[in-house]
Design a protein around this motif. Structure first.
Motif, PDB file in Angstrom:
ATOM      1  N   UNK A 186      57.359 -52.030 138.907  1.00 14.21           N
ATOM      2  CA  UNK A 186      57.270 -51.154 137.777  1.00 14.21           C
ATOM      3  C   UNK A 186      55.732 -51.404 136.947  1.00 14.21           C
ATOM      4  N   UNK A 187      55.451 -52.323 137.155  1.00 14.00           N
ATOM      5  CA  UNK A 187      54.090 -53.044 136.491  1.00 14.00           C
ATOM      6  C   UNK A 187      52.897 -51.884 137.155  1.00 14.00           C
ATOM      7  N   UNK A 188      53.084 -51.886 138.658  1.00 14.82           N
ATOM      8  CA  UNK A 188      52.130 -51.461 139.448  1.00 14.82           C
ATOM      9  C   UNK A 188      52.147 -49.915 139.191  1.00 14.82           C
ATOM     10  N   UNK A 189      53.483 -49.174 138.935  1.00 10.29           N
ATOM     11  CA  UNK A 189      53.451 -47.843 138.851  1.00 10.29           C
ATOM     12  C   UNK A 189      53.030 -47.632 137.029  1.00 10.29           C
ATOM     13  N   UNK A 190      53.280 -48.378 136.329  1.00  7.03           N
ATOM     14  CA  UNK A 190      52.831 -48.183 135.079  1.00  7.03           C
ATOM     15  C   UNK A 190      51.171 -48.269 134.918  1.00  7.03           C
ATOM     16  N   UNK A 195      46.085 -45.294 134.329  1.00 11.76           N
ATOM     17  CA  UNK A 195      44.710 -45.073 134.643  1.00 11.76           C
ATOM     18  C   UNK A 195      44.856 -43.357 134.973  1.00 11.76           C
ATOM     19  N   UNK A 196      45.915 -42.832 135.294  1.00 10.64           N
ATOM     20  CA  UNK A 196      45.936 -41.332 135.380  1.00 10.64           C
ATOM     21  C   UNK A 196      45.911 -40.536 134.086  1.00 10.64           C
ATOM     22  N   UNK A 197      46.111 -41.169 133.070  1.00 11.18           N
ATOM     23  CA  UNK A 197      46.222 -40.613 131.571  1.00 11.18           C
ATOM     24  C   UNK A 197      47.586 -39.955 131.340  1.00 11.18           C
ATOM     25  N   UNK A 198      48.455 -40.413 132.257  1.00  8.66           N
ATOM     26  CA  UNK A 198      49.869 -39.977 131.921  1.00  8.66           C
ATOM     27  C   UNK A 198      50.777 -40.614 131.069  1.00  8.66           C
ATOM     28  N   UNK A 199      50.578 -42.022 130.832  1.00 12.18           N
ATOM     29  CA  UNK A 199      50.878 -42.936 129.742  1.00 12.18           C
ATOM     30  C   UNK A 199      50.437 -42.824 128.428  1.00 12.18           C
TER      31      UNK A 199
END
Length: 367
Positions: A186-190, A195-199
């Motif tokens: 989960x931490x890797x996905x977050x 970094x992609x600007x999705x969050x």
């Protein structure tokens, strides 16, 4: 916001129902449909309604056992109300996403902490998914006649539904018993999404993930401390789904048909439910009806399969949608009434305490 989502869900379901009826009844005169429906023995449909009551009652019994084990003396009647709320809200939200939060909300109104309500629903959801997979896999492996009906588009839906159910079940089990690897994933996905600007707010997302992991960790602890409880809930979920899958067989008998046994009918419905239950549509309206016509065509025959679909879905979904709406409304009114009464008692007690303090102060001043 929640009210708007429910209204949108109802409107979407109504639109899907209209489109589904238009497609399935195209080319079939209403007079012929009515003549076929008159072949039904209405008294033989009563067992189907009783099975749906048993379906909701099994979930209520699961909640009653889990909440009592967590130390809450909630009555089975209240648990039955939560189950009807779950049925109603799940039916009008895509992929049944709203049912569990609504149940947790009303449990909390009755004094059950949110964490315990979430734990209760998590254990039931886990066992329900395992039970659905067991029904589907056993039907596929041991009922060749049932397996033959799952071809073409229905077969693709079955593959999708089974894959989604397997992923959800494995995900829940990993969350409960392997929190370390899940936390790292989960931490890797977050981090990637950030970094992609999705969050927009990675900190808030991490906090939600940690809260979810803690809840599932509590669920694992509850299962480890009470292994018999998990087994009982799983058995109740197997029975619950067996009752749901038996509804087409009661319709089959009500039409005066014979030749196909209960097990084959239940197996067909088990595969059909597994195929459509994870589709992002309220109540799986559309695919559920179309899938029924395809899966049960050889059982009911070309003339009776559409009337049988209308009656079977009428019992297992549409009629109980109305019933659950009525019960959900009653639950809402009850909890609101009890909440107001509790607030009034607290205000009264607070006033009484102030009166006693003033009386003591007056007495001391006189002395």
């Amino acid at each position: 916001m929640q009210g708007k989502k429910k209204i949108l869900g109802i409107l979407l379901m109504a639109a899907l129902m209209a489109v589904t009826c238009g497609i399935l009844l195209k080319g079939q005169p209403v007079s012929v449909l009515w003549e076929n429906l008159k072949l039904l023995n209405p008294w033989l449909l009563l067992p189907g309604l009783a099975m749906m009551l048993g379906y909701v009652g099994c979930e209520a019994l699961c909640s009653w056992q889990i909440l009592r084990r967590l130390g809450h003396r909630v009555s089975w009647r209240h648990c039955l109300g939560y189950s009807f709320v779950g049925f109603y809200v799940s039916s009008i939200t895509p992929s049944a996403t709203g049912g569990q939060p609504a149940q947790i909300y009303y449990m909390n109104r009755d004094g059950v902490p949110v964490a315990h309500g979430a734990l209760n629903m998590m254990l039931i959801a886990s066992c329900y998914q395992v039970a659905a997979l067991l029904w589907g896999v056993c039907s596929w492996l041991f009922l060749p006649s049932v397996r033959g009906a799952a071809d073409g588009g229905l077969g693709l839906l079955l593959l999708y539904g089974a894959a989604m159910m397997l992923l959800l079940t494995l995900g829940m089990l990993m969350l409960m018993f392997l929190p370390g690897p899940v936390r790292r994933i989960c931490h890797a996905a977050l981090g990637l999404f950030s970094r992609l600007g999705i969050l927009r707010d990675p900190g808030a997302a991490e906090a939600r993930v940690e809260k979810l992991l803690q809840e599932y960790s509590s669920g694992a602890g509850c299962v480890k401390r009470n292994p018999g409880l998990a087994v009982r809930v799983l058995l109740l979920c197997l029975l619950q789904q067996g009752l749901l899958f038996s509804v087409p067989w009661t319709v089959y008998r009500a039409f005066g048909l014979n030749g196909t046994g209960w097990l084959q009918m239940a197996g067909l419905q088990a595969l059909l439910t597994l195929a459509v239950c994870n589709l992002p549509l309220p109540g799986a309206v559309g695919p559920a009806e179309g899938g029924f016509v395809k899966a049960f065509a050889a059982v009911f025959g070309a003339e009776l399969v559409t009337p049988a679909m209308l009656v079977s879905r009428g019992i297992s979904f549409y009629a109980f949608l109305l019933v659950s709406f009525g019960v959900a409304t009653a639950v809402h009114l009850r909890t609101r009434r009890e909440g107001r009464a509790k607030a009034l008692r607290e205000i009264t007690l607070d006033r009484g305490e102030r009166s006693r303090v003033r009386a003591v102060e007056k007495y001391l001043n006189v002395r």
